[in-house]
Design a protein around this motif. Structure first.
Motif, PDB file in Angstrom:
ATOM      1  N   GLU A   1       0.749  -1.083   0.062  1.00  0.00           N
ATOM      2  CA  GLU A   1       0.168  -0.095  -0.211  1.00  0.00           C
ATOM      3  C   GLU A   1       0.784   1.159  -0.143  1.00  0.00           C
ATOM      4  OE1 GLU A   1      -2.932  -0.052   3.079  1.00  0.00           O
ATOM      5  OE2 GLU A   1      -3.442  -2.121   2.642  1.00  0.00           O
TER       6      GLU A   1
ATOM      7  N   ASN B   1      -5.003   1.441   2.736  1.00  0.00           N
ATOM      8  CA  ASN B   1      -6.291   1.453   3.683  1.00  0.00           C
ATOM      9  C   ASN B   1      -6.226   2.811   4.428  1.00  0.00           C
ATOM     10  OD1 ASN B   1      -8.163  -0.736   3.749  1.00  0.00           O
ATOM     11  ND2 ASN B   1      -6.324  -1.964   3.328  1.00  0.00           N
TER      12      ASN B   1
ATOM     13  N   GLY C   1      -3.268   3.922   7.864  1.00  0.00           N
ATOM     14  CA  GLY C   1      -1.781   4.536   8.391  1.00  0.00           C
ATOM     15  C   GLY C   1      -0.681   3.956   7.736  1.00  0.00           C
ATOM     16  N   LEU C   2      -0.846   2.702   7.832  1.00  0.00           N
ATOM     17  CA  LEU C   2       0.301   1.906   7.111  1.00  0.00           C
ATOM     18  C   LEU C   2       0.503   2.425   5.656  1.00  0.00           C
ATOM     19  CD1 LEU C   2       0.857  -1.757   7.125  1.00  0.00           C
ATOM     20  CD2 LEU C   2       0.453  -0.968   5.186  1.00  0.00           C
TER      21      LEU C   2
ATOM     22  N   ASN D   1      -9.185  -4.162   3.767  1.00  0.00           N
ATOM     23  CA  ASN D   1      -9.211  -4.434   5.373  1.00  0.00           C
ATOM     24  C   ASN D   1      -7.837  -3.487   5.908  1.00  0.00           C
ATOM     25  OD1 ASN D   1     -11.224  -6.210   4.928  1.00  0.00           O
ATOM     26  ND2 ASN D   1      -9.843  -7.916   4.097  1.00  0.00           N
ATOM     27  N   ASP D   2      -8.210  -3.040   7.080  1.00  0.00           N
ATOM     28  CA  ASP D   2      -6.956  -2.565   7.712  1.00  0.00           C
ATOM     29  C   ASP D   2      -6.937  -3.462   9.197  1.00  0.00           C
ATOM     30  OD1 ASP D   2      -9.067  -1.072   9.126  1.00  0.00           O
ATOM     31  OD2 ASP D   2      -7.488   0.027  10.148  1.00  0.00           O
ATOM     32  N   ASN D   3      -5.955  -3.907   9.496  1.00  0.00           N
ATOM     33  CA  ASN D   3      -5.745  -4.771  10.664  1.00  0.00           C
ATOM     34  C   ASN D   3      -6.632  -5.802  10.816  1.00  0.00           C
ATOM     35  OD1 ASN D   3      -3.686  -3.335  12.779  1.00  0.00           O
ATOM     36  ND2 ASN D   3      -4.994  -1.416  12.167  1.00  0.00           N
TER      37      ASN D   3
ATOM     38  N   HIS E   1       3.057  -8.416   4.848  1.00  0.00           N
ATOM     39  CA  HIS E   1       2.273  -8.568   3.556  1.00  0.00           C
ATOM     40  C   HIS E   1       3.584  -8.629   2.129  1.00  0.00           C
ATOM     41  CE1 HIS E   1      -0.156  -5.057   5.435  1.00  0.00           C
ATOM     42  NE2 HIS E   1      -0.419  -6.206   5.972  1.00  0.00           N
TER      43      HIS E   1
ATOM     44  N   HIS F   1       3.481  -3.387  12.628  1.00  0.00           N
ATOM     45  CA  HIS F   1       2.614  -2.525  12.657  1.00  0.00           C
ATOM     46  C   HIS F   1       1.375  -2.768  13.553  1.00  0.00           C
ATOM     47  CE1 HIS F   1       4.048   0.250   9.501  1.00  0.00           C
ATOM     48  NE2 HIS F   1       4.396  -0.915   9.029  1.00  0.00           N
TER      49      HIS F   1
ATOM     50  N   VAL G   1       6.710   0.514  15.931  1.00  0.00           N
ATOM     51  CA  VAL G   1       6.309   1.758  15.249  1.00  0.00           C
ATOM     52  C   VAL G   1       6.011   3.178  16.218  1.00  0.00           C
ATOM     53  CG1 VAL G   1       5.850   1.213  13.161  1.00  0.00           C
ATOM     54  CG2 VAL G   1       4.074   1.366  14.650  1.00  0.00           C
TER      55      VAL G   1
ATOM     56  N   ASN H   1       6.914   6.435  14.471  1.00  0.00           N
ATOM     57  CA  ASN H   1       6.345   6.691  13.210  1.00  0.00           C
ATOM     58  C   ASN H   1       6.500   8.470  13.232  1.00  0.00           C
ATOM     59  OD1 ASN H   1       3.605   4.617  12.695  1.00  0.00           O
ATOM     60  ND2 ASN H   1       5.863   4.388  12.220  1.00  0.00           N
TER      61      ASN H   1
ATOM     62  N   TYR I   1     -11.514  -1.408  18.154  1.00  0.00           N
ATOM     63  CA  TYR I   1     -10.401  -0.999  19.169  1.00  0.00           C
ATOM     64  C   TYR I   1     -10.007   0.448  19.115  1.00  0.00           C
ATOM     65  CZ  TYR I   1      -6.273  -0.442  15.944  1.00  0.00           C
ATOM     66  OH  TYR I   1      -5.520   0.286  14.836  1.00  0.00           O
TER      67      TYR I   1
ATOM     68  N   GLU J   1      -3.520   0.248  19.530  1.00  0.00           N
ATOM     69  CA  GLU J   1      -3.039   0.969  18.606  1.00  0.00           C
ATOM     70  C   GLU J   1      -1.432   1.138  18.320  1.00  0.00           C
ATOM     71  OE1 GLU J   1      -3.677   2.012  15.513  1.00  0.00           O
ATOM     72  OE2 GLU J   1      -5.357   3.443  16.149  1.00  0.00           O
ATOM     73  N   ALA J   2      -1.025   0.612  17.429  1.00  0.00           N
ATOM     74  CA  ALA J   2       0.703   0.467  17.468  1.00  0.00           C
ATOM     75  C   ALA J   2       1.123   1.779  17.615  1.00  0.00           C
ATOM     76  CB  ALA J   2       1.009  -0.136  16.171  1.00  0.00           C
ATOM     77  N   SER J   3       0.790   2.610  16.720  1.00  0.00           N
ATOM     78  CA  SER J   3       1.203   4.046  16.769  1.00  0.00           C
ATOM     79  C   SER J   3       0.237   4.990  16.640  1.00  0.00           C
ATOM     80  CB  SER J   3       2.698   4.189  15.792  1.00  0.00           C
ATOM     81  OG  SER J   3       2.679   5.781  15.774  1.00  0.00           O
ATOM     82  N   GLY J   4      -0.496   5.075  15.607  1.00  0.00           N
ATOM     83  CA  GLY J   4      -1.302   6.069  15.132  1.00  0.00           C
ATOM     84  C   GLY J   4      -0.068   7.250  14.574  1.00  0.00           C
TER      85      GLY J   4
HETATM   86  C1  T68 Z   1      -1.603   0.892  11.345  1.00  0.00           C
HETATM   87  N1  T68 Z   1      -1.923  -0.306  10.525  1.00  0.00           N
HETATM   88  C2  T68 Z   1      -1.547   0.954  12.647  1.00  0.00           C
HETATM   89  N2  T68 Z   1      -2.893  -1.391   8.992  1.00  0.00           N
HETATM   90  O1  T68 Z   1      -2.872   0.304  13.175  1.00  0.00           O
HETATM   91  C3  T68 Z   1      -1.281   2.210  13.194  1.00  0.00           C
HETATM   92  N3  T68 Z   1      -3.410  -3.912   8.164  1.00  0.00           N
HETATM   93  O2  T68 Z   1      -1.171   2.101  14.703  1.00  0.00           O
HETATM   94  C4  T68 Z   1      -0.090   2.833  12.755  1.00  0.00           C
HETATM   95  O3  T68 Z   1       0.099   4.030  13.159  1.00  0.00           O
HETATM   96  C5  T68 Z   1      -0.023   2.484  11.392  1.00  0.00           C
HETATM   97  O4  T68 Z   1      -0.113   1.354  10.673  1.00  0.00           O
HETATM   98  C6  T68 Z   1       1.491   3.047  10.865  1.00  0.00           C
HETATM   99  O5  T68 Z   1       2.655   2.223  11.546  1.00  0.00           O
HETATM  100  C7  T68 Z   1      -2.413  -0.207   9.433  1.00  0.00           C
HETATM  101  O6  T68 Z   1      -2.810   0.703   8.693  1.00  0.00           O
HETATM  102  C8  T68 Z   1      -3.363  -1.858   7.618  1.00  0.00           C
HETATM  103  O7  T68 Z   1      -3.819  -0.969   7.220  1.00  0.00           O
HETATM  104  C9  T68 Z   1      -3.396  -3.262   7.266  1.00  0.00           C
HETATM  105  C10 T68 Z   1      -3.703  -3.199   5.604  1.00  0.00           C
HETATM  106  C11 T68 Z   1      -3.773  -4.724   5.401  1.00  0.00           C
HETATM  107  C12 T68 Z   1      -3.709  -5.573   6.384  1.00  0.00           C
HETATM  108  C13 T68 Z   1      -3.439  -5.094   7.540  1.00  0.00           C
END
Ligand code: T68
Length: 820
Positions: A72, A117, A119-120, A271-273, A322, A358, A433, A462, A552, A651-654
C-alpha cells in the motif's frame, strides 16, 4: 525561491500547448479536468529534468538504495504537493489566476489515489517523501490497483461502497515503463535437472505466468531537485491477444490469461488490521514482490558488481508481513538464477531484508494455509521449508527439550505458514512503530524471538511529513510560523517549531493562533455544508475523530458519550453548556459488520440530535462521508480536540494523532501508541489523558476480561445510554437495530463482553471530556495549550523517523542532485 523553470510566461505557453496536444482545446474551451491535466503535464515536464538528474546522480555516486516494499502507498493528490516541494505553489497559483484559473479548483479535479487503507499505507507515502527531501536514493515498490480503496457513500445512514475508478481520466503523473517488464510465475510443478554446466537447475512446468509492467510516479523532494520513484506494478497477459485467430483453443487461452492478469491487480483489499486470507491476496503479494526483486537484481547486476556486495547497495524494508514472501523469493533468485550455495544466499538475504511490524492485533497476523501456499508457489514453498528446518534446528539446540518453544516459534506450524516468523528469522532488523508498541512486542507478542535474538529489535516511532500536513494543509498557520520564526527552515527541520514556545504567553500571538484556527474551522464548515448539507457553527468546539472504523479505535465510546451529553442537555435545558460539534470520518471494511453498525449508530444519533430543536443546537454530530487523504488535509487543521481513544495496547502508533498535534489540535486520548510520546513531548497539562493503561488492559485480558455488568448496574447515567441502544430512541422506535452493539457491550455471546473496555473507560473519558470543555472556556489558556502542541510537534516529522531508520537500519548515504 520559486523554480525558475516555472516562469510565468513559459508556464502559460506550456499549459496552452498541452491543452492543444491533449484535447485540441484552448483555455477558454477547456473543462476543469482538462485544465488539471494540462497544468499537471506542465509541472511534470519540469519534474522530468530533476528525475533524470537524480537517476544520473544515483548511478554516479553509487549510494545504497532503500527499497521500500509495501502492498500500500496512500499517496494522496500530487499536484499541490509537488508545487509546494518545488517551492512554486504561490508562483503557479498567481500565474493561473492571471489566466482566470483557480489552482485550488484544479487540485480538486485530481483523483485522490487511494492505493492503501489507512495508517500503514499513508506512512509509506510519508516515508518516500521524507527520504527524497533528505536526499536518500530510494524507491517504493507496490501494486497499481485498478481500483483503490472504495469511495464511501452514506445512504440512509448506512455505508455503501462505490468503486474508486481513479484511472478513468488518465493519471498525468505516472510513467509506463514497458522496458522493465518482468515475468511472474504461479503454480505448476517443479523438478530439478542438471544444466549444461552440471549445476542443479529447477524446472517449473505447467505454470501460469503474467507480465508485470511497472509504472513510475515521481516523488518530489522539498527544495532539493531530488526526485525518487514509486514503482507500481500492473499485470498484463503474457500471450498476445490475437483477434485474427480462428483457433478457439488459443482464443480461450488468451481470454483466460487476460483474466488471470486482470484479476491480480483489480482491487485493493479494503481491510486494515485484519487479514482475510484469500488466494488472490497471496497472488498479489507474490506478483509484486517477484517483479520488484527481479528488477532490483537486474539493476544491481548492470553495475557489474559482485553479487556478494548486494547488501552494501540495497536494503529491502518490508512494510509489515505483506511483502514477506520477499525473503524466500530473494533466496530463490540467488539459488536458482545466481547459482549460489544455500549458505551464500542466506548470508546475502539476511543482510538485505528488514521488517517493520505495525500491529499486535491477532486477526492481523498473516498466516497462509500450507496447501494453498505450496500449490501457488511450489519452489518458494520448498525454500520456506528449508528455512524453517534450519531455524527449528537452531531453536532446538539453543533450548534443548523445549518443544513448546519450538511450536511457538516455528515458521511452519499447524498446517500454516506464519509470515511474521519468516520475516523475523530472515531480517537483520525488526522494528515496532512507537516506543510502547515495541516494548509490547518485546515483552509479549514476540517475546520468544526477542529473547533469542535481542539485537534485531528496535523502535522507530512513526512520523508524518510537514510538507503535506502543515504547509499544504494549513497555509495560514504555515505563513504565521514562518513570520514568527523568521525562516522557512522549519520545512526541513521541524524541531525549529520549538521556537514558538516563546510566544505561547503572548496575547497577540495567542489571538493570531485563535484566528487562524477559526479560519480553518470556517473552511471545514463550508466543506461540511457542501458535502453533508449540515450547518455547523465555527464558534463551537470542534471535537474530531477521523480514522478507519475499528472496534479497538472505539468510535463507539465517543458516540456513547455524545448520547450521554444529549441526555444531560435534555434533562437540564437551562444549564449553560459549551457549544460543541462532534465530527467523525471513517471507512469500515466492506465485510466488517460491527463496524458498519457503528457507522449507522453515529449517523442515527446525528439525525436525532441535529434535528432536536429543544437542545437549541448546543451539540451537533457530523459524519463526514468518504474520509480520505484530500479531505483529511482540511480536517486536521480545523480541530480543537483530537480524539485518540483506542483501547490501550491496541493502537501500534497512530499517525493522525501527530497530524492534529502539528496543527494545534489538543489530544484527548489514552496512553496508547505514540500518544505516550506526544504527551511526553507536550506535557500532560497540555493533553487530556484518561483510561486504563496498557498494563491494566493486558492484565485483564490475561485473566479473561472483566465484568461490564458491574459498571452497567452502578452507573445509572451510563445505563440509560446503553439502554437507549435498544429502546428505539435512535432507531425510529426499532429496538433491534443496535441490539448487536448492545450485546457486545454486556454479554459474551460473540467473544468476551466489552472486549475493548468501553464501559470500563467510560467514566474516565467523561471526566476528561469535562476537563477539556472547562479548559476551552478560557480562550487564552486554550490558545496556549494549542500552541504548545504545535511547538512541541517537531519530533513527529517523518524526517526524524527516516534519519533514525538510516542511522540504525539502512546505513545509506545522501546524494547531491544538481538542479537545472
Ligand atoms: C497501522 N496499521 C496501525 N494496517 O494500526 C497504526 N493491516 O497504529 C500505525 O500508526 C500505522 O499502521 C503505521 O504504522 C494499518 O494501517 C493496515 O492498513 C493493514 C492493511 C492490510 C492488512 C493489515
Amino acid at each position: 525561491m520559486f523554480d525558475k523553470r516555472l516562469d510565468k510566461k513559459k508556464f502559460k505557453e506550456e499549459v496552452e500547448s498541452n491543452l492543444k496536444l491533449l484535447y485540441r482545446h484552448t483555455i477558454a474551451e477547456a473543462s476543469q479536468q482538462e485544465l488539471f491535466q494540462a497544468v499537471s503535464y506542465a509541472v511534470k515536464e519540469v519534474i522530468m529534468d530533476d528525475w533524470i538528474s537524480t537517476q544520473k546522480a544515483v548511478k554516479e555516486q553509487g549510494a545504497k538504495t532503500v527499497v521500500y516494499l509495501s502492498m500500500e502507498f496512500l499517496i494522496g493528490r500530487a499536484l499541490g504537493n509537488n508545487l509546494i516541494n518545488m517551492n512554486s505553489y504561490r508562483q503557479v497559483e498567481d500565474c493561473l489566476a492571471e489566466m482566470g484559473i483557480d489552482l485550488n479548483a484544479l487540485e480538486n479535479q485530481e483523483p485522490d489515489p487511494a492505493l492503501g487503507n489507512g495508517g500503514l499505507g499513508r506512512l509509506a507515502a510519508c516515508f518516500l517523501e521524507s527520504l527524497t527531501t533528505l536526499g536518500y536514493p530510494a524507491y517504493g515498490c507496490g501494486i497499481r490497483y485498478r481500483y483503490g480503496m472504495f469511495k464511501q457513500k452514506i445512504e440512509n445512514g448506512y455505508q455503501r461502497e462505490v468503486p474508486d475508478d481513479w484511472l478513468k481520466d488518465g493519471y498525468p503523473f505516472e510513467l509506463r515503463r514497458p522496458d522493465f517488464t518482468q515475468e511472474v510465475r504461479f503454480g505448476g510443478t517443479i523438478h530439478f535437472e542438471k544444466d549444461a554446466n552440471g549445476d542443479d537447475c529447477f524446472i517449473q512446468e505447467n505454470y501460469q505466468s503474467v507480465k508485470a509492467v511497472p509504472y513510475e510516479i515521481p516523488i518530489v523532494g522539498y527544495g532539493n531537485h531530488m526526485v525518487n520513484s514509486l514503482c507500481i506494478w500492473d499485470a498484463e497477459p503474457i500471450v498476445n491477444f490475437n483477434l485474427d485467430s480462428f483457433d478457439s483453443g488459443n482464443y480461450h487461452k488468451a481470454v483466460e490469461q487476460e483474466n488471470i492478469a486482470k484479476n491480480i491487480v483489480e482491487v485493493l483489499y479494503p481491510n486494515d488490521n485484519h487479514i482475510a486470507g484469500k488466494e488472490l491476496r497471496l497472488k498479489q503479494q507474490y506478483f509484486f514482490i517477484s517483479a520488484s526483486l527481479q528488477s532490483a537484481l537486474q539493476k544491481f547486476k548492470k553495475t557489474g558488481a559482485s553479487i556478494f556486495t548486494l547488501p552494501d547497495k540495497v536494503v529491502f524494508q518490508m512494510n509489515d508481513t505483506h511483502p514477506t514472501v520477499a525473503v524466500a523469493e530473494l533466496m530463490r533468485l540467488l539459488l536458482d538464477q545466481e547459482h549460489l550455495s544455500w549458505e551464500e544466499a542466506w548470508g546475502i538475504t539476511t543482510k538485505c531484508v528488514a521488517y517493520t511490524n505495525h500491529t499486535i492485533m491477532s486477526e492481523a497476523l498473516e498466516k497462509w494455509p500450507i496447501d494453498l501456499f505450496e500449490r501457488l508457489l511450489p519452489r518458494v514453498y520448498q525454500i520456506v521449508q528449508e528455512i524453517d528446518r534450519r531455524f527449528v534446528a537452531e531453536v532446538r539446540s539453543r533450548y534443548p527439550g523445549n518443544e513448546e518453544k519450538v511450536a511457538r516459534m516455528a515458521i511452519l506450524y499447524d498446517k500454516q505458514v506464519r509470515m511474521a516468523h519468516l520475516a523475523i528469522v530472515a531480517s537483520f532488523s525488526v522494528n515496532g512503530v512507537a516506543a510502547l508498541h515495541t516494548e509490547i512486542l518485546k515483552n509479549q507478542e514476540l517475546k520468544d524471538f526477542y529473547e533469542m535474538m535481542p539485537d534485531k529489535f528496535n523502535n522507530k516511532t512513526n512520523g508524518v511529513t510537514q510538507r503535506r500536513f502543515l504547509m499544504h494543509a494549513n497555509p495560514w498557520l504555515s505563513d504565521w510560523i514562518t513570520l514568527e520564526l523568521k525562516t522557512t527552515e522549519w520545512a526541513t527541520n521541524l524541531d525549529l517549531l520549538a521556537g514558538l514556545k516563546a510566544l505561547v504567553d503572548n496575547p497577540a500571538a495567542q489571538s493570531d493562533f485563535i484566528e487562524i484556527k477559526k479560519q480553518n474551522k470556517i473552511r471545514l464548515a463550508q466543506y461540511i455544508k457542501e458535502h453533508n448539507g449540515i450547518e455547523v457553527d465555527p464558534e463551537s468546539l470542534f471535537d474530531i475523530q477521523v480514522k478507519r472504523l475499528h472496534e479497538y479505535k472505539r468510535q463507539l465510546l465517543n458516540i456513547l458519550h455524545v448520547i450521554y451529553l444529549y441526555n444531560q442537555i435534555k434533562e437540564n435545558p437551562e444549564q449553560e453548556v459549551q457549544k460543541r460539534t462532534f465530527i467523525f470520518g471513517a471507512k469500515a471494511s466492506a465485510g466488517y459488520i460491527r463496524a458498519k453498525e457503528i457507522i449507522k449508530l453515529i449517523t442515527s444519533v446525528a439525525e436525532v440530535v441535529n434535528n432536536d430543536a429543544s437542545i437549541d443546537g448546543k451539540i451537533k454530530v457530523v459524519f463526514i462521508e468518504d474520509y480520505k487523504v484530500s479531505n483529511a488535509e482540511i480536517i486536521f487543521s480545523a480541530a480543537d480536540l483530537s480524539e485518540q481513544i483506542s483501547t490501550a495496547s491496541k493502537e501500534a502508533s497512530g499517525t493522525g494523532n501527530m497530524k492534529f498535534m502539528m496543527n494545534g489540535g489538543v489530544t484527548i486520548g489514552t496512553m496508547d501508541g505514540a500518544n505516550v510520546e506526544i504527551v511526553e513531548a507536550v506535557g500532560a497539562e497540555n493533553a487530556f489523558i484518561f483510561g486504563l493503561s496498557s498494563e491494566e488492559v493486558i492484565q485483564y485480558e490475561n485473566h479473561g476480561g472483566y465484568n461490564p455488568q458491574d459498571i452497567y448496574n452502578s452507573d445509572p447515567k451510563l445505563r440509560q445510554v446503553i439502554d437507549q441502544l435498544v429502546d428505539g430512541t435512535f432507531a425510529g422506535g426499532d429496538r433491534e437495530m443496535f441490539r448487536n452493539i448492545y450485546d457486545s457491550l454486556l454479554t459474551n455471546k460473540s467473544g468476551r463482553a466489552d472486549q475493548y473496555f468501553i464501559l470500563k473507560d467510560f467514566d474516565s473519558y467523561r471526566q476528561a471530556q469535562a476537563a477539556a470543555v472547562a479548559a476551552y472556556k478560557d480562550k487564552s489558556a486554550w490558545a496556549r495549550m494549542a500552541m504548545m502542541n504545535t511547538a512541541c510537534s517537531g519530533k513527529f516529522s517523518s524526517d526524524r523517523t527516516i534519519e533514525e531508520y538510516v542511522r540504525d537500519i539502512w546505513h545509506s548515504q545522501k546524494i547531491q542532485v544538481e538542479g537545472k
